[in-house]
Structure formats: C-alpha cells, structure tokens
Design a protein around this motif. Sequence first.
Motif, short mmCIF file in Angstrom:
data_model
loop_
_atom_site.label_atom_id
_atom_site.label_comp_id
_atom_site.label_asym_id
_atom_site.label_seq_id
_atom_site.Cartn_x
_atom_site.Cartn_y
_atom_site.Cartn_z
N ILE A 80 0.85 -1.20 0.00
CA ILE A 80 0.00 0.00 0.00
C ILE A 80 0.88 1.25 0.00
N GLY A 81 0.63 2.14 -0.94
CA GLY A 81 1.40 3.38 -1.00
C GLY A 81 0.48 4.57 -0.79
N TYR A 82 0.90 5.49 0.05
CA TYR A 82 0.06 6.65 0.39
C TYR A 82 0.78 7.94 0.01
N LEU A 83 0.08 8.81 -0.69
CA LEU A 83 0.65 10.11 -1.04
C LEU A 83 -0.17 11.22 -0.40
N PRO A 84 0.40 11.93 0.58
CA PRO A 84 -0.38 12.99 1.23
C PRO A 84 -0.55 14.20 0.31
N LYS A 100 16.73 19.43 -8.69
CA LYS A 100 16.58 19.23 -7.24
C LYS A 100 15.11 19.33 -6.85
N ILE A 101 14.76 18.64 -5.79
CA ILE A 101 13.36 18.58 -5.37
C ILE A 101 12.80 19.98 -5.09
N HIS A 102 13.63 20.84 -4.47
CA HIS A 102 13.11 22.17 -4.12
C HIS A 102 12.91 23.06 -5.35
N GLU A 103 13.43 22.63 -6.51
CA GLU A 103 13.25 23.41 -7.73
C GLU A 103 11.97 23.02 -8.48
N LEU A 104 11.29 21.99 -8.01
CA LEU A 104 10.14 21.47 -8.75
C LEU A 104 8.85 22.20 -8.42
N SER A 105 7.94 22.22 -9.38
CA SER A 105 6.61 22.79 -9.13
C SER A 105 5.82 21.78 -8.31
N GLY A 106 4.69 22.23 -7.78
CA GLY A 106 3.85 21.35 -6.96
C GLY A 106 3.46 20.07 -7.68
N GLY A 107 3.09 20.21 -8.95
CA GLY A 107 2.67 19.05 -9.73
C GLY A 107 3.81 18.08 -9.96
N MET A 108 4.99 18.64 -10.27
CA MET A 108 6.15 17.77 -10.50
C MET A 108 6.51 17.03 -9.22
N ARG A 109 6.43 17.75 -8.10
CA ARG A 109 6.77 17.13 -6.81
C ARG A 109 5.81 15.98 -6.53
N ARG A 110 4.55 16.18 -6.89
CA ARG A 110 3.58 15.10 -6.67
C ARG A 110 3.89 13.92 -7.58
N ARG A 111 4.40 14.23 -8.78
CA ARG A 111 4.74 13.12 -9.67
C ARG A 111 5.97 12.37 -9.16
N VAL A 112 6.89 13.10 -8.50
CA VAL A 112 8.03 12.41 -7.86
C VAL A 112 7.48 11.53 -6.73
N GLY A 113 6.48 12.07 -6.03
CA GLY A 113 5.83 11.29 -4.96
C GLY A 113 5.28 9.99 -5.51
N ILE A 114 4.67 10.05 -6.69
CA ILE A 114 4.14 8.83 -7.30
C ILE A 114 5.29 7.91 -7.72
N ALA A 115 6.34 8.52 -8.28
CA ALA A 115 7.48 7.69 -8.73
C ALA A 115 8.07 6.90 -7.57
N GLN A 116 8.22 7.56 -6.41
CA GLN A 116 8.79 6.82 -5.28
C GLN A 116 7.84 5.74 -4.79
N LEU A 117 6.54 5.99 -4.93
CA LEU A 117 5.57 4.94 -4.55
C LEU A 117 5.69 3.76 -5.51
N LEU A 118 5.83 4.06 -6.81
CA LEU A 118 5.88 2.99 -7.81
C LEU A 118 7.11 2.11 -7.64
N LEU A 144 -2.75 2.20 -4.35
CA LEU A 144 -2.22 3.57 -4.24
C LEU A 144 -3.30 4.46 -3.63
N ILE A 145 -2.90 5.25 -2.65
CA ILE A 145 -3.86 6.13 -1.98
C ILE A 145 -3.42 7.58 -2.18
N PHE A 146 -4.31 8.39 -2.67
CA PHE A 146 -3.98 9.80 -2.94
C PHE A 146 -4.93 10.71 -2.19
N ASP A 147 -4.37 11.58 -1.37
CA ASP A 147 -5.19 12.54 -0.63
C ASP A 147 -5.17 13.87 -1.37
#
Lengths: 203, 288
Positions: free
Chosen positions: B76-80, B130-148, B155-158
């Motif tokens: 189970i993967g959770y993305l806040p 770098k993570i701090h250079e990413l937009s909100g959407g890109m950061r969320r996609r990195v969040g998904i990548a780490q879950l995958l 997959l749980i998305f809040d």
Amino acid sequence: MKKISYLFKFDLKLQQFFFFLPFIAYALAIVCIYISPDENRDYIFFQVLAVSFCGVHLLLHYSYLFEEGASEILLPYYRQTAWLDLLRYGLVDGLCIAIVFCFVDPFFHTPQVVAHTILLALCYFLGSSALLMIIKNLEITISCILVYTIMEIGTQGSFMPWPHIFFFVYPYVDLWVRLTYISLVIGLILAIGIISRFYITRK
Amino acid sequence: MDLYIKDLSKKMKKQTILSQLSLHITGIYGLLGPNGAGKTTVMKIIAGLSKMDDGEVFLNEELISRGTYVKRVGSIGYLPQDFQFYPQLTIFEVLEHIAVLQGIVDPSLIAKEIDEVLEVVNLSEQRHKKIHELSGGMRRRVGIAQLLLRKPSILIFDEPTAGLDIEERIRFRNLLKVLGGNHTIIISSHIVEDIEFLCTKIGVIRKGKKLFEGAPDALKNYARHKTFDLLISKEDLDDFILKHEVVYLEEQEEKIRVRILSEEDNIGKPVSPRLMDGYLALLQEDSL
C-alpha cells in the motif's frame, strides 16, 4: 554491507558538513584530554565533548522526517531501516566513544565509570532522537539539549535538584551518584519508549 | 486487488471521527465527503500511518490489520496532499535512495527501475533537478514515482489535484487514470469533476459514517427529478442565487443558464444530473 555503506554515503550527501561534527567533537575531546594538565578533568572533557555528541548523527538522520509533510512519505522507509540505523550509528559512535575513553586517565577506567559512560552515551544517543520525536523540530531540540548540557557543566551539576546525569567530582560514591544512575536509567527507558511508540504510532 | 474495511471506528479527544465504517474498495475508488468527514483518517489508517480504535482491514480475503493497526502495508502506497522531502537532493538521488531501501543494490538495476518509473510519471528529462526546484505538480509526480518503486498494488492519494494549475491538474489526472489500469487506487478530492473523470466506484462519508457506496451513476440518481436547467436574466441572478441551490451557471448572450437542485417540480427544464448534483442531493437528503 553494500546497503550499510550506501546508507552512510547517503547520510553524508544529505548532512554534508554536519555529518563530520561528532567526529570533530571526538577529536577535540582527545586533544583537550591530552593537553589538559589536570587529569581529574579528563572525564569531564570526555563527557562533555565526546559523549554529549554521540546522538548527533541519529538526530540529523531523523530530522528529515520532520520537514513539512515528509513523515508520511518517509516513515515507511525509516521503519524499514530503523534497526539498521540504530545499529550502524550505535556501532560508529560507540566505537568512537570507546576510542576517546582510552585517552582518559586510567584512573577513571573503573567498572563504575564505564557503567556511567555506557548509560550516558545511550541516553544521549537515543534521548536526543526521542526528544526530536516529541518536539518535531531540529533547532528547538538541539537548543534544549545544548541548554541542558551547558547548564549542567556550568553549575557542575549543582543547579536545582533536577535529574543530573554527569559526574564531576571523583570519587563518585555518594547518594547523588546513585540518583545520577537512576536518572540515566529512567531517561533511557523513556527514550526507548518514545522511539518505539513513534515507530508504531507515529505520535 | 480489493480492499475491505469492516466496522472501522476511531475517536480523537472524545470526538467520533469514524463510526463503524465499512467500505469495499475496488478499481479507482473516489472518497468524497465534506471537510472533517474522516477521509484522510480512513486513508491514513489503511496506509498504516494512523491508529484505529476498532475494525478490520482485509486485502482480498486476507486480514492485514492486527489490533489497532494495519500491519502489512508493503503493498500500500500513500501520497499525502502536501509534502516535501529531501529538498536538496535531485529526483534521481531520492529515487536511488528509495530503490536501495527496497533492497536493490545493483546500480544498473537501480538505474533501470528509476528510468521505468520516471517514464511513467513523465519526469525523465527532469531527473537531475533538485526537489526544491520542482513545481507542486512535478513534486507530486516524484511522490508517485517513489511509490511505484515500492511496487504497491494499492495507491492512496489525498487531494491529489488540489492547488495544481489546470494544465498540471489534467496531466496528473490522466496519470492517475493510467495507473488505475494496474493498481487499485483510492482518491479523496473536493474536486468532484476529477472524481467523475477518474472513478469507477464512489464512497461518500460524512461525520465518519458511510452515506453512499456504489457506481457514479447510482450517486447521480440521488439528483434525478431534482435537477433543472433554466434561463434567467442577468439582473435576476443575485436574487435567484439567494433563493435556490445553484450548482452551475453559464453566461449566454443575454441570459444566464443556471442548473439548480430543487425539490419543486416544474421549476425549469428537467436535465440529467451530473455527479456533483447527485453528491449535493445526497448531502441535502442526509441533512434533513
């Protein structure tokens, strides 16, 4: 072994200069012990400069969990390596503490002092991370540890009847010494409880 | 994989957050509910990040909760909603770290796995950012990548699209749709349009209790015979809004077309309800 070596490299990449801070403190402790003309002070230098830094690696490692919203992402990974993290930093810092202790005057190499060193080191090692898990802020946690440690050193453990954890005057035999051991054991139990609870309930 | 939640209950500070909540989660499951309904709590409990007071969680037929916690969360993967991690590292470094934690130590295999997940989330070009250079959407996609990388089956998305600009929201929504092909997905969102686009099954909770669970069409049915379209003059709009539940409005040449929810008959032209109408009608029905 590959994984352990990778984890150290990763921490180094994350923590950069701060990764070396405890090692600098250990080296400084050896220098102070070596150049101090008064061997009675060896154990004080050892406690303050070496032992009190032995929780820094673990503290920095856990600090990334408390960045905004990071814990929900990182906690599953930290849970996976919880034992490995405790073990690898326990071994590294334990080994460094043991090396620095060898430089302390042999006069202090007694079972009583060794027992105190182990308890104090464990208290700092786990207690600092436990405090971070309660406060959830690295800067405030470091400030609390610093204030407590400096106040204890500055007053030689005589300011207010709170739990004192350092030894200052040898021979360590009176009632206060027993209370110091009791304080350390209680602190250690609390730290273990807080860390376990955090990993189970993330509170 | 199907996830069954049975009689989930939770109290916090003597306040009931979840009460005997049972859900059958399958496909792309949309969790809807007003603020404070308990959606995030349910998701955190499923992800093993929060405690329940009572209840059981099953993955297919297998019980994965023990005592007050869901224990077997490997699948189970959770993305806040909001998160930030390792801001000073690059996307590749973060994913490399996570791959190692998954037990992959061969560098070529790590690179291959990272390539695959970056391809899925369309971040191959940005791998050295770098993570701090990413937009909100890109950061969320990195969040998904780490879950995958963890290869979860659920997959749980809040609130996955909250705060994203339109372009990024559409991209993210499409990505979730693709992921739904081979994962069970739980999404909570206030944006009913996203739920309508994505979800094959919907659960509506309020004050920790289940109000509805079923297909999107079944939820729409709550607003059947209650949804009306009518044209009103621009001058009457303010007054009209005060008196009626306007769900949607569209400006036309001289008039304004409004869609309303109403118990009154013949107030306008009856139209097929959308998911938003069904959701609102359900909440209204529950409030009575």
